[in-house]
Structures are given as C-alpha cells and as structure tokens.
Design a protein around this motif. Sequence first.
Motif, short mmCIF file in Angstrom:
data_model
loop_
_atom_site.label_atom_id
_atom_site.label_comp_id
_atom_site.label_asym_id
_atom_site.label_seq_id
_atom_site.Cartn_x
_atom_site.Cartn_y
_atom_site.Cartn_z
N ASP A 2 0.84 -1.19 0.00
CA ASP A 2 0.00 0.00 0.00
C ASP A 2 0.88 1.25 0.00
O ASP A 2 1.57 1.54 0.98
CB ASP A 2 -0.90 0.00 1.24
N PHE A 3 0.87 1.98 -1.11
CA PHE A 3 1.71 3.16 -1.26
C PHE A 3 0.89 4.46 -1.14
O PHE A 3 1.37 5.53 -1.51
CB PHE A 3 2.42 3.13 -2.62
N SER A 4 -0.32 4.35 -0.64
CA SER A 4 -1.23 5.50 -0.59
C SER A 4 -0.60 6.72 0.07
O SER A 4 -0.75 7.85 -0.43
CB SER A 4 -2.51 5.12 0.17
N ASN A 5 0.10 6.53 1.15
CA ASN A 5 0.65 7.66 1.90
C ASN A 5 2.17 7.76 1.77
O ASN A 5 2.83 8.36 2.63
CB ASN A 5 0.26 7.53 3.39
N HIS A 6 2.69 7.18 0.72
CA HIS A 6 4.14 7.22 0.50
C HIS A 6 4.52 8.61 -0.04
O HIS A 6 4.14 8.99 -1.14
CB HIS A 6 4.54 6.14 -0.52
N GLN A 7 5.25 9.36 0.77
CA GLN A 7 5.54 10.75 0.43
C GLN A 7 6.28 10.91 -0.89
O GLN A 7 5.90 11.73 -1.73
CB GLN A 7 6.37 11.40 1.55
N LYS A 8 7.32 10.12 -1.09
CA LYS A 8 8.12 10.26 -2.32
C LYS A 8 7.31 9.92 -3.55
O LYS A 8 7.37 10.62 -4.58
CB LYS A 8 9.36 9.36 -2.23
N ILE A 9 6.52 8.86 -3.48
CA ILE A 9 5.70 8.46 -4.62
C ILE A 9 4.66 9.53 -4.93
O ILE A 9 4.42 9.86 -6.10
CB ILE A 9 5.05 7.10 -4.35
N ASN A 10 4.06 10.08 -3.91
CA ASN A 10 3.06 11.14 -4.13
C ASN A 10 3.70 12.39 -4.73
O ASN A 10 3.07 13.09 -5.54
CB ASN A 10 2.35 11.47 -2.83
N GLU A 11 4.93 12.68 -4.37
CA GLU A 11 5.65 13.81 -4.96
C GLU A 11 5.91 13.57 -6.44
O GLU A 11 5.78 14.49 -7.27
CB GLU A 11 6.98 14.03 -4.23
N ILE A 12 6.25 12.34 -6.79
CA ILE A 12 6.48 11.99 -8.20
C ILE A 12 5.18 12.13 -9.00
O ILE A 12 5.16 12.69 -10.11
CB ILE A 12 7.04 10.56 -8.32
N ILE A 13 4.09 11.64 -8.43
CA ILE A 13 2.79 11.72 -9.10
C ILE A 13 2.41 13.17 -9.37
O ILE A 13 1.87 13.51 -10.44
CB ILE A 13 1.71 11.02 -8.26
N GLU A 14 2.70 14.04 -8.43
CA GLU A 14 2.38 15.46 -8.57
C GLU A 14 3.27 16.16 -9.59
O GLU A 14 2.85 17.10 -10.26
CB GLU A 14 2.50 16.17 -7.22
N SER A 15 4.50 15.68 -9.74
CA SER A 15 5.50 16.38 -10.56
C SER A 15 5.55 15.91 -12.00
O SER A 15 6.11 16.60 -12.86
CB SER A 15 6.89 16.22 -9.93
N TYR A 16 4.98 14.75 -12.28
CA TYR A 16 5.08 14.17 -13.62
C TYR A 16 3.70 13.82 -14.17
O TYR A 16 2.73 13.70 -13.43
CB TYR A 16 5.94 12.90 -13.59
N ASP A 17 3.67 13.63 -15.47
CA ASP A 17 2.50 13.04 -16.12
C ASP A 17 2.63 11.54 -15.90
O ASP A 17 3.42 10.87 -16.59
CB ASP A 17 2.50 13.39 -17.61
N SER A 18 1.91 11.00 -14.95
CA SER A 18 2.17 9.66 -14.44
C SER A 18 1.21 8.59 -14.97
O SER A 18 0.01 8.83 -15.10
CB SER A 18 2.14 9.66 -12.91
N TYR A 19 1.78 7.43 -15.24
CA TYR A 19 1.03 6.27 -15.70
C TYR A 19 1.43 5.04 -14.90
O TYR A 19 2.56 4.96 -14.39
CB TYR A 19 1.32 5.97 -17.18
N VAL A 20 0.53 4.07 -14.85
CA VAL A 20 0.86 2.74 -14.33
C VAL A 20 0.87 1.78 -15.51
O VAL A 20 -0.10 1.73 -16.28
CB VAL A 20 -0.17 2.26 -13.28
N LEU A 21 1.96 1.06 -15.68
CA LEU A 21 2.02 0.08 -16.76
C LEU A 21 1.17 -1.12 -16.36
O LEU A 21 1.57 -1.94 -15.53
CB LEU A 21 3.47 -0.35 -17.00
N TYR A 22 -0.02 -1.18 -16.95
CA TYR A 22 -0.98 -2.22 -16.57
C TYR A 22 -1.97 -2.41 -17.72
O TYR A 22 -2.59 -1.45 -18.18
CB TYR A 22 -1.72 -1.83 -15.29
#
Length: 217
Positions: A69-89
């Motif tokens: 569960d990465f819901s509250n992962h600070q670094k990941i949330n910062e990446i999501i905010e800073s980039y046009d983000s996708y999940v390879l799925y």
Amino acid sequence: MKTYFGDREKCYKCYRPASSCMCEHIHNVKTKTKFVILMHPKEFKKVKNGTGHLTHLALQNSELFVGVDFSNHQKINEIIESYDSYVLYPSKEALNISRTNPHSKRDMAIFIIDSTWSCSVKMLRESKNLQALRHMSFDSVKLSQFKIKQQPAEFCLSTIESTLSVLELLNKYEIENIEKNDLEEFLNPFEQMIEYQQQIIANPISNAVRFKRRSEI
C-alpha cells in the motif's frame, strides 16, 4: 560490494547471491522518462530470478520501492504530482502506446509493478494514489525469454522485458533518444541470469561444488 544475508554472501546492489552477481553485465541507460518500480515484498525476497532490481540498476532515472500500500508514500506522491504519471498495466482503458503516441507537455513517470498478477491486483487495490493514475499498455509482439520460469500467459513478459518494450516505443515516438546499442544491451543481465540458471539446472552437482569452492576462497 558484498554483504551477508543469513549465512549466504549476497551482492547488496542486485540482491543476488555473490556467486551469481549480475552487476558486471548491467548496461546503464539514461532516459528523460522517470521509471518507478514498485516491488511486492514477496518479489523482494526472490533471489534467483527477480528482474525488478536489474531493471532499476539499468535505468539511471529510476527508483525502486518495496511495499503493498503506497497510498501515503511521500516520495511516490511527490512523483505523481510532478510528472505526467502512468501505471504500466494492461487494462481495457489503458493507453496502448503501440498504437497511440503518449506525448505529453510534461515529462512522464511510468510506474511498473514488479509482482505476480494476483499480487499486482492487490497492490493497485490497496494504493489509492495509484488508482487515480491512467494505465499504459503495449502490444506484446515478443515471446518472453524467461525460460526458467513459466509465465501465466503467452503474452506475459518479465519486468525488464516489458521495460525494454516501453523504451523502444518511446524511442519510436522520439520521446526518448536512446542509442540503438543501449537498447540492444539492456537485457544483458537478464540473459546472463537465464544462462547461469540453465547451467545450474543442467549440471547441479558440479556447479554446487564449484560455487562452494569459490565461497571458500
């Protein structure tokens, strides 16, 4: 550098036993796109054939996180905010980059889940921040070379093979400018790992003796 996990010496970079370290075969690739490998804890414990670590080590612009569960992962949330983000799925709603240019005004971040299919579903279900991201997929036109592991379906690829397919397509759209040689060498550690495992399977006794002697040196 080597370190000890339990009673076996291991490489702290590729997390494989020191006797089968693949670091010397890794070919670094520089990308504009940021790659984020999300590894399930069960995958992290696999030392014989995991390719998530090899993928991370091969990509200069990448990060690797272990969890469910990465819901509250600070670094990941910062990446999501800073980039046009996708999940390879490969969902039905996924942007298929084999058919559509994923061009964006911002740099992209592609999250790659390194796990079994069932664990991947759980990771996406538990991680609320990932649920909000668009999915990305591609048409698999290659058969996996993971000869020591049975894939759940013919179209399934290992983490490092999937990443190479994405890199090739991003190059096609000129989102990346990766040299041909860099792409050709990308799977080096994976191929060497497969070759090593096949040698062990073919002649387990002699190889066990050989690597025992190496550990005694």
